[in-house]
Design a protein around this motif. Sequence first.
Motif, PDB file in Angstrom:
ATOM      1  N   LEU A  99      16.118  21.947  83.626  1.00 48.84           N
ATOM      2  CA  LEU A  99      16.187  21.958  85.088  1.00 48.84           C
ATOM      3  C   LEU A  99      17.312  21.098  85.651  1.00 48.84           C
ATOM      4  O   LEU A  99      17.440  20.961  86.869  1.00 48.84           O
ATOM      5  CB  LEU A  99      14.837  21.502  85.664  1.00 48.84           C
ATOM      6  CG  LEU A  99      13.683  22.462  85.402  1.00 48.84           C
ATOM      7  CD1 LEU A  99      12.354  21.800  85.703  1.00 48.84           C
ATOM      8  CD2 LEU A  99      13.855  23.738  86.213  1.00 48.84           C
ATOM      9  N   GLY A 133      19.618  22.931  88.168  1.00 47.72           N
ATOM     10  CA  GLY A 133      19.021  23.557  89.344  1.00 47.72           C
ATOM     11  C   GLY A 133      17.660  24.137  89.051  1.00 47.72           C
ATOM     12  O   GLY A 133      17.187  24.126  87.914  1.00 47.72           O
ATOM     13  N   GLU A 134      17.040  24.639  90.096  1.00 47.68           N
ATOM     14  CA  GLU A 134      15.674  25.123  89.968  1.00 47.68           C
ATOM     15  C   GLU A 134      15.610  26.435  89.188  1.00 47.68           C
ATOM     16  O   GLU A 134      16.560  27.217  89.165  1.00 47.68           O
ATOM     17  CB  GLU A 134      15.018  25.266  91.332  1.00 47.68           C
ATOM     18  CG  GLU A 134      15.539  26.390  92.179  1.00 47.68           C
ATOM     19  CD  GLU A 134      14.802  26.513  93.505  1.00 47.68           C
ATOM     20  OE1 GLU A 134      13.954  25.672  93.850  1.00 47.68           O
ATOM     21  OE2 GLU A 134      15.089  27.481  94.214  1.00 47.68           O
ATOM     22  N   LEU A 175       8.726  16.485  88.786  1.00 49.80           N
ATOM     23  CA  LEU A 175       9.080  17.838  89.197  1.00 49.80           C
ATOM     24  C   LEU A 175       8.451  18.135  90.545  1.00 49.80           C
ATOM     25  O   LEU A 175       7.396  17.596  90.883  1.00 49.80           O
ATOM     26  CB  LEU A 175       8.547  18.888  88.205  1.00 49.80           C
ATOM     27  CG  LEU A 175       9.098  18.929  86.796  1.00 49.80           C
ATOM     28  CD1 LEU A 175       8.454  20.077  86.031  1.00 49.80           C
ATOM     29  CD2 LEU A 175      10.599  19.050  86.785  1.00 49.80           C
ATOM     30  N   TYR A 207       8.909  28.213  91.774  1.00 45.47           N
ATOM     31  CA  TYR A 207      10.151  27.588  91.345  1.00 45.47           C
ATOM     32  C   TYR A 207       9.942  26.100  91.116  1.00 45.47           C
ATOM     33  O   TYR A 207       9.270  25.439  91.912  1.00 45.47           O
ATOM     34  CB  TYR A 207      11.247  27.792  92.400  1.00 45.47           C
ATOM     35  CG  TYR A 207      11.823  29.181  92.400  1.00 45.47           C
ATOM     36  CD1 TYR A 207      12.994  29.454  91.704  1.00 45.47           C
ATOM     37  CD2 TYR A 207      11.197  30.214  93.081  1.00 45.47           C
ATOM     38  CE1 TYR A 207      13.536  30.725  91.699  1.00 45.47           C
ATOM     39  CE2 TYR A 207      11.736  31.493  93.079  1.00 45.47           C
ATOM     40  CZ  TYR A 207      12.906  31.744  92.387  1.00 45.47           C
ATOM     41  OH  TYR A 207      13.435  33.018  92.375  1.00 45.47           O
ATOM     42  N   TYR A 208      10.540  25.599  90.047  1.00 44.97           N
ATOM     43  CA  TYR A 208      10.462  24.181  89.701  1.00 44.97           C
ATOM     44  C   TYR A 208      11.841  23.557  89.794  1.00 44.97           C
ATOM     45  O   TYR A 208      12.837  24.181  89.447  1.00 44.97           O
ATOM     46  CB  TYR A 208       9.947  24.008  88.264  1.00 44.97           C
ATOM     47  CG  TYR A 208       8.539  24.494  88.076  1.00 44.97           C
ATOM     48  CD1 TYR A 208       7.463  23.637  88.269  1.00 44.97           C
ATOM     49  CD2 TYR A 208       8.276  25.810  87.707  1.00 44.97           C
ATOM     50  CE1 TYR A 208       6.159  24.087  88.103  1.00 44.97           C
ATOM     51  CE2 TYR A 208       6.984  26.258  87.538  1.00 44.97           C
ATOM     52  CZ  TYR A 208       5.925  25.395  87.740  1.00 44.97           C
ATOM     53  OH  TYR A 208       4.645  25.835  87.584  1.00 44.97           O
ATOM     54  N   SER A 209      11.872  22.314  90.240  1.00 45.48           N
ATOM     55  CA  SER A 209      13.120  21.554  90.277  1.00 45.48           C
ATOM     56  C   SER A 209      12.806  20.079  90.045  1.00 45.48           C
ATOM     57  O   SER A 209      11.665  19.632  90.187  1.00 45.48           O
ATOM     58  CB  SER A 209      13.849  21.755  91.606  1.00 45.48           C
ATOM     59  OG  SER A 209      13.060  21.303  92.680  1.00 45.48           O
ATOM     60  N   ARG A 234      15.174  13.373  87.752  1.00 44.46           N
ATOM     61  CA  ARG A 234      16.595  13.276  87.401  1.00 44.46           C
ATOM     62  C   ARG A 234      16.876  11.943  86.709  1.00 44.46           C
ATOM     63  O   ARG A 234      17.576  11.886  85.712  1.00 44.46           O
ATOM     64  CB  ARG A 234      17.471  13.421  88.643  1.00 44.46           C
ATOM     65  CG  ARG A 234      18.952  13.398  88.296  1.00 44.46           C
ATOM     66  CD  ARG A 234      19.816  14.094  89.286  1.00 44.46           C
ATOM     67  NE  ARG A 234      19.480  15.474  89.565  1.00 44.46           N
ATOM     68  CZ  ARG A 234      19.768  16.511  88.772  1.00 44.46           C
ATOM     69  NH1 ARG A 234      20.386  16.321  87.635  1.00 44.46           N
ATOM     70  NH2 ARG A 234      19.437  17.732  89.113  1.00 44.46           N
TER      71      ARG A 234
END
Length: 109
Positions: A23, A26-27, A63, A78-80, A86
Motif C-alpha cells: 500500500l 497508494g490505496e 490502515l 479500499y485500503y490505504s 506509513r
Amino acid sequence: MNLDSWKSQMRKGAAEFAVLSALRDGELYGVELVARLTGADSVGLSEGTVYPLLRRLQSDGRLQARWEVNDNAPPRKYYSLTKAGREAVDGMAGFWSEFQTQLNLIVRA
C-alpha cells in the motif's frame, strides 16, 4: 525444525510488512490487494490470512478503509496507509534493508 515449519514462521513474520508495503504507492481495494499478495508464491499469504490482518491493521490505526459504491459493479472496500502506517512501513523497510544486507554477508560467507 523442518523446512516447512521454518518457511511458515518466515512468512508469518513478513506478512504485516508485505501488506503495508503493498500500500506504499497508494490505496488498493481488497480483492486487488489480496491478489497482489497471494500472487507472490514464495511469500505464501492466503486470503484467509490477509483479511484478518487487514482488520487488525485497521484496528491498530495503521490502515484506513473506505467503501466505494458503483451502480455497475459490487461495492469495493479500499485500503490505504494512515500516517502511523506509513511510519511503520518506513521503519520496517529500513530495518529490512539492513537485516537483509547483514544476513547476506553471513549466508555468503
